[in-house]
Design a protein around this motif. Structure first.
Motif, PDB file in Angstrom:
ATOM      1  N   UNK B  93       0.748  -1.297   0.006  1.00 46.62           N
ATOM      2  CA  UNK B  93       0.102   0.112   0.033  1.00 46.62           C
ATOM      3  C   UNK B  93       0.685   1.296  -0.003  1.00 46.62           C
ATOM      4  N   UNK B  94       0.414   2.247  -0.732  1.00 44.58           N
ATOM      5  CA  UNK B  94       1.023   3.478  -0.674  1.00 44.58           C
ATOM      6  C   UNK B  94       0.177   4.610  -0.250  1.00 44.58           C
ATOM      7  N   UNK B  95       0.370   5.559   0.321  1.00 43.01           N
ATOM      8  CA  UNK B  95      -0.512   6.623   0.902  1.00 43.01           C
ATOM      9  C   UNK B  95      -0.413   8.306   0.318  1.00 43.01           C
ATOM     10  N   UNK B  96      -1.570   8.897   0.818  1.00 44.83           N
ATOM     11  CA  UNK B  96      -1.542  10.128   0.426  1.00 44.83           C
ATOM     12  C   UNK B  96      -0.408  11.210   0.631  1.00 44.83           C
ATOM     13  N   UNK B  97       0.096  10.857   1.887  1.00 46.12           N
ATOM     14  CA  UNK B  97       0.970  12.014   2.591  1.00 46.12           C
ATOM     15  C   UNK B  97       2.474  11.311   2.489  1.00 46.12           C
ATOM     16  N   UNK B  98       3.031  11.546   1.104  1.00 43.64           N
ATOM     17  CA  UNK B  98       4.487  11.174   0.970  1.00 43.64           C
ATOM     18  C   UNK B  98       5.114  12.018   2.094  1.00 43.64           C
ATOM     19  N   UNK B  99       4.924  13.166   2.173  1.00 45.36           N
ATOM     20  CA  UNK B  99       5.745  13.860   3.258  1.00 45.36           C
ATOM     21  C   UNK B  99       5.977  13.279   4.690  1.00 45.36           C
ATOM     22  N   UNK B 100       4.948  12.616   4.992  1.00 43.25           N
ATOM     23  CA  UNK B 100       4.949  12.051   6.229  1.00 43.25           C
ATOM     24  C   UNK B 100       4.925  10.680   6.587  1.00 43.25           C
ATOM     25  N   UNK B 101       4.721  10.016   5.264  1.00 39.38           N
ATOM     26  CA  UNK B 101       4.687   8.329   5.272  1.00 39.38           C
ATOM     27  C   UNK B 101       5.908   7.820   5.508  1.00 39.38           C
ATOM     28  N   UNK B 102       7.079   8.355   5.441  1.00 36.16           N
ATOM     29  CA  UNK B 102       8.357   7.710   5.652  1.00 36.16           C
ATOM     30  C   UNK B 102       8.788   8.208   7.202  1.00 36.16           C
ATOM     31  N   UNK B 103       9.486   7.220   7.595  1.00 36.55           N
ATOM     32  CA  UNK B 103       9.944   7.502   8.974  1.00 36.55           C
ATOM     33  C   UNK B 103      11.049   8.387   8.955  1.00 36.55           C
ATOM     34  N   UNK B 104      11.144   9.744   9.542  1.00 42.60           N
ATOM     35  CA  UNK B 104      12.231  10.494   9.533  1.00 42.60           C
ATOM     36  C   UNK B 104      13.507  10.364  10.015  1.00 42.60           C
ATOM     37  N   UNK B 105      13.410   9.274  10.813  1.00 43.60           N
ATOM     38  CA  UNK B 105      14.758   8.968  11.598  1.00 43.60           C
ATOM     39  C   UNK B 105      15.613   7.852  10.989  1.00 43.60           C
ATOM     40  N   UNK B 106      14.924   7.311   9.846  1.00 41.23           N
ATOM     41  CA  UNK B 106      15.894   6.194   9.246  1.00 41.23           C
ATOM     42  C   UNK B 106      16.128   6.627   7.840  1.00 41.23           C
ATOM     43  N   UNK B 107      17.217   5.876   7.193  1.00 42.44           N
ATOM     44  CA  UNK B 107      17.644   6.294   5.784  1.00 42.44           C
ATOM     45  C   UNK B 107      16.498   5.540   4.935  1.00 42.44           C
ATOM     46  N   UNK B 108      16.530   6.128   3.745  1.00 41.96           N
ATOM     47  CA  UNK B 108      15.518   5.529   2.778  1.00 41.96           C
ATOM     48  C   UNK B 108      16.008   3.982   2.391  1.00 41.96           C
ATOM     49  N   UNK B 109      17.166   3.757   2.638  1.00 44.07           N
ATOM     50  CA  UNK B 109      17.630   2.473   2.139  1.00 44.07           C
ATOM     51  C   UNK B 109      17.173   1.314   3.232  1.00 44.07           C
ATOM     52  N   UNK B 110      17.627   1.918   4.463  1.00 41.28           N
ATOM     53  CA  UNK B 110      17.238   0.981   5.449  1.00 41.28           C
ATOM     54  C   UNK B 110      15.506   0.689   5.652  1.00 41.28           C
ATOM     55  N   UNK B 111      14.723   1.825   5.387  1.00 44.25           N
ATOM     56  CA  UNK B 111      13.332   1.423   5.392  1.00 44.25           C
ATOM     57  C   UNK B 111      12.872   0.722   4.114  1.00 44.25           C
ATOM     58  N   UNK B 112      13.717   0.753   3.157  1.00 46.74           N
ATOM     59  CA  UNK B 112      13.309  -0.045   1.812  1.00 46.74           C
ATOM     60  C   UNK B 112      13.853  -1.479   2.144  1.00 46.74           C
ATOM     61  N   UNK B 113      14.861  -1.848   2.758  1.00 47.04           N
ATOM     62  CA  UNK B 113      15.450  -2.945   2.827  1.00 47.04           C
ATOM     63  C   UNK B 113      14.670  -3.871   3.697  1.00 47.04           C
ATOM     64  N   UNK B 114      14.230  -3.161   4.787  1.00 46.11           N
ATOM     65  CA  UNK B 114      13.479  -3.893   5.954  1.00 46.11           C
ATOM     66  C   UNK B 114      12.022  -4.598   5.252  1.00 46.11           C
ATOM     67  N   UNK B 115      11.577  -4.131   4.216  1.00 46.22           N
ATOM     68  CA  UNK B 115      10.460  -4.604   3.436  1.00 46.22           C
ATOM     69  C   UNK B 115      10.664  -6.043   3.180  1.00 46.22           C
ATOM     70  N   UNK B 116      11.988  -5.923   2.384  1.00 49.88           N
ATOM     71  CA  UNK B 116      12.468  -7.269   1.984  1.00 49.88           C
ATOM     72  C   UNK B 116      12.795  -8.279   2.971  1.00 49.88           C
ATOM     73  N   UNK B 117      13.611  -7.670   3.656  1.00 49.85           N
ATOM     74  CA  UNK B 117      14.115  -8.813   4.743  1.00 49.85           C
ATOM     75  C   UNK B 117      13.008  -9.339   5.726  1.00 49.85           C
ATOM     76  N   UNK B 118      11.978  -8.617   5.951  1.00 50.05           N
ATOM     77  CA  UNK B 118      10.926  -9.009   6.619  1.00 50.05           C
ATOM     78  C   UNK B 118      10.182 -10.440   6.253  1.00 50.05           C
ATOM     79  N   UNK B 119      10.206 -10.218   4.619  1.00 48.73           N
ATOM     80  CA  UNK B 119       9.268 -11.367   4.124  1.00 48.73           C
ATOM     81  C   UNK B 119      10.211 -12.495   3.522  1.00 48.73           C
ATOM     82  N   UNK B 120      11.614 -11.964   3.063  1.00 42.25           N
ATOM     83  CA  UNK B 120      12.461 -12.933   2.385  1.00 42.25           C
ATOM     84  C   UNK B 120      13.653 -13.269   3.147  1.00 42.25           C
TER      85      UNK B 120
END
Lengths: 305, 319
Positions: B93-120
């Motif tokens: 799912x993606x959301x309406x508010x791109x400004x607040x939908x990413x966690x300000x405290x983590x890098x893009x890489x870490x947030x993207x990576x965990x989506x994959x490492x969680x499931x694979x």
């Protein structure tokens, strides 16, 4: 990051100068120091001798400048009560106070963080209300009273823990707990408030949409953002614990900096009073600076602006 | 026999508290590789419906349905853990508010990576490689740099691209997009829509797109459901719906879109008088009747479901 640190450090120096001025002014404002030191039986001649010996006959500005210069070169003056350098007095008592303060902080965080998180996760439910009620009660309870209660029950009645002195490590448990107790409510409420906001945030929804486990959502995504105000206040609380352990140190007979401060104030040992105030203020400032730096580690947005 | 739809929801209801039912019996089907748009005004229950499908409703909201199937599997009765395994993996799912939908405290890489490492079962580095590859796919240059950056260093359009790339980490079959372009500039909106369409063609994604913007619908939808006051009042293929809208509300909505050449400068813009009502319990009949020019006495009593047999359905006494 460097600019951020430089600005914070500059601010710290300014606060330091203010503290120097105030701690100097306070000891001079509390009456004629020479008369107080000489005691009620002293003649005018005794008072004059003391005034001269401690340089109190010089104009205030000269006294101030020479004191600041001494402090800057690491000389905090001599205690007239102990006839020893103040720096040494503080240094010898510091380990007790430091250990006590850190024990208090660790206990406080170990209680406040889990309770705050659990309360936030159950916002509005019975568990949340119960925890908050305990927090309010805790905030209202004077620490000397709690200290005495613990001494009576855990120390005297059940003899589980030593009630005075710190010859063994467990001597720190009771005073540390009492010290922590006053800090827990504030830290817990902050944790809870931050977590409630974070858990309702869009990025937590994103984290859930990624299928992350509840644990990861709460402990990784929400807590890191909720932790910042907690860190700032925890630093201030540690300052309180170090400076404000006067009551606890006297209840539990601990010979720390707090006890030294109380003693020197009641005996009008003004070089010690001045120095202890300055010392505690320095610790305070250092802790705040440390908290700012730690927050910059937690929040990348602080690093550039 | 046609293949079963990827997402098949019947009679979805969402209740926030004892008095308010935000979604009242919604049917939604999303076919594999197609885009189903849900259109409606603010407060009509479209976002809530999409969150209900993902199991992401706020605490206190209760969902129920006749059935809710994903790839033939019932997802209504799934345990929290089972639903977590599905989310972000097979449905994203993606959301309406791109400004607040990413966690300000983590890098893009870490947030993207965990989506994959969680499931694979993959390592951090592999996940980062996959993230870089997807960033390139969604049109982000210098992916290596972006992965090391924090959300506040990116513009809104970039962040929405990151959200899309992040949603694609596990190669989902279904992408739910809740107003993905609403918060963005018009030019960026068009880019994001084109991106979604290209990704669909390339990956065979099924998309459930929530929007209030008929322009978006016209560009991307295969099928459209129009929601009003917690109900789907009309649902049809996009071509059918734009050519021959049947429900007065849909007609009103289409009348609000100014078409260059058809409407002269200075002409009043179309609008529907009134606002979406809050539907309390015990409400009967048509939710739109107070704003409808064709309202009849029986509209307060009941409202029939009409079906032309070719997939065009609407809720109205008028046919």
């Amino acid at each position: 990051m460097l600019k951020f640190l430089a600005r914070r450090a500059l601010l710290a120096v300014l606060v330091m100068l203010t503290v120097l001025t105030i701690s100097f002014a306070l000891t001079r404002l509390s009456g004629d120091v020479a008369v107080a030191m000489a005691g009620p039986q002293a003649t005018q001649q005794d008072v004059d001798t003391i005034r001269k010996a401690y340089g109190l006959d010089r104009p205030l500005t000269v006294q101030f400048v020479s004191w600041v210069a001494d402090v800057a070169s690491g000389d905090l003056g001599r205690s007239y009560l102990y006839h020893a350098p103040v720096g040494e007095l503080i240094r010898s008592r510091l380990p007790v106070t430091l250990t006590l303060g850190l024990t208090g902080l660790v206990i406080a965080l170990c209680l406040a963080l889990p309770l705050g998180i659990v309360a936030a996760m159950n916002e509005g439910r019975v568990l949340d209300r119960g925890i908050m009620m305990v927090a309010v009660l805790g905030q209202a309870m004077p620490s000397f009273w709690l200290g005495l209660l613990l001494v009576i029950w855990l120390g005297v009645k059940w003899q589980l823990l030593p009630i005075s002195g710190v010859e063994t490590w467990d001597g720190y448990v009771l005073p540390g707990f009492v010290l922590a107790f006053s800090a827990v409510p504030a830290l817990m409420r902050l944790t809870r408030g931050g977590m409630v906001d974070a858990l309702a945030s869009d990025y937590v929804r994103t984290a859930r949409a990624k299928g992350l486990t509840r644990f990861s959502v709460v402990m990784k995504h929400a807590l890191r953002n909720a932790a910042m105000p907690v860190v700032a206040v925890a630093a201030v609380q540690l300052g309180f614990m170090l400076g404000g352990s006067i009551v606890i140190e006297s209840v539990f007979a601990l010979n720390g900096v707090g006890y030294l401060a109380w003693e020197s104030i009641s005996k009008n040992d003004f070089p010690v009073v001045q120095a202890v105030v300055l010392f505690l203020a320095t610790i305070y400032i250092a802790l705040t600076l440390l908290a700012d730096m730690f927050n910059a580690v937690l929040d990348p947005r602080l690093r550039i602006s | 026999m046609p293949e079963a739809p990827l997402l098949d929801v019947r009679g979805l209801r969402v209740r926030f508290n004892a008095q308010v039912e935000a979604v009242r019996g919604v049917d939604l089907t999303v076919e594999r590789g197609q885009t189903h748009c849900v259109v409606g005004e603010s407060g009509c229950g479209k976002s809530v419906s999409s969150l209900a499908v993902m199991g992401l409703l706020a605490r206190g909201a209760k969902r129920s349905a006749a059935h809710m199937r994903f790839d033939g599997q019932d997802i209504l009765g799934l345990s929290d853990t089972a639903l977590q395994r599905l989310r972000g993996d097979r449905m994203a799912m993606i959301f309406q508010e791109p400004m607040t939908s990413l966690n300000p405290a983590y890098t893009i890489g870490s947030q993207m990576a965990e989506a994959l490492t969680r499931h694979r079962k993959v390592g951090k580095q592999q996940a980062l490689d996959r993230a870089a590859e997807l960033l390139t796919k969604v049109g982000i240059t210098a992916p290596g740099l972006r992965l090391a950056q924090y959300p506040h260093q990116l513009s809104g359009g970039l962040r929405q691209r990151v959200m899309i790339a992040m949603a694609l980490m596990c190669d989902p079959e279904l992408l739910i997009a809740d107003e993905p372009t609403t918060a963005l500039d018009v030019t960026v909106q068009a880019q994001i829509l084109r991106l979604l369409r290209d990704l669909q063609a390339e990956l065979g994604l099924a998309i459930l797109l929530i929007t209030h913007d008929l322009g978006v619908v016209a560009r991307i939808a295969h099928k459209v459901s129009v929601m009003y006051a917690g109900e789907v009042v009309e649902s049809a293929s996009a071509t059918d719906l734009f050519a021959a809208p049947r429900h007065p509300y849909t007609q009103g909505l289409l009348g609000c879109v100014p078409i260059p050449g058809k409407i002269k400068r200075g002409d009043p813009l179309g609008s529907i008088p009134g606002t979406v009502p809050r539907i309390a319990d015990g409400f009967t009949g048509c939710g739109f009747r107070d704003r409808c020019a064709h309202a009849m006495p029986q509209c307060a009593v009941s409202v029939p479901q009409r079906d032309d047999g070719a997939g065009h359905r609407h809720l109205c006494h008028l046919s």
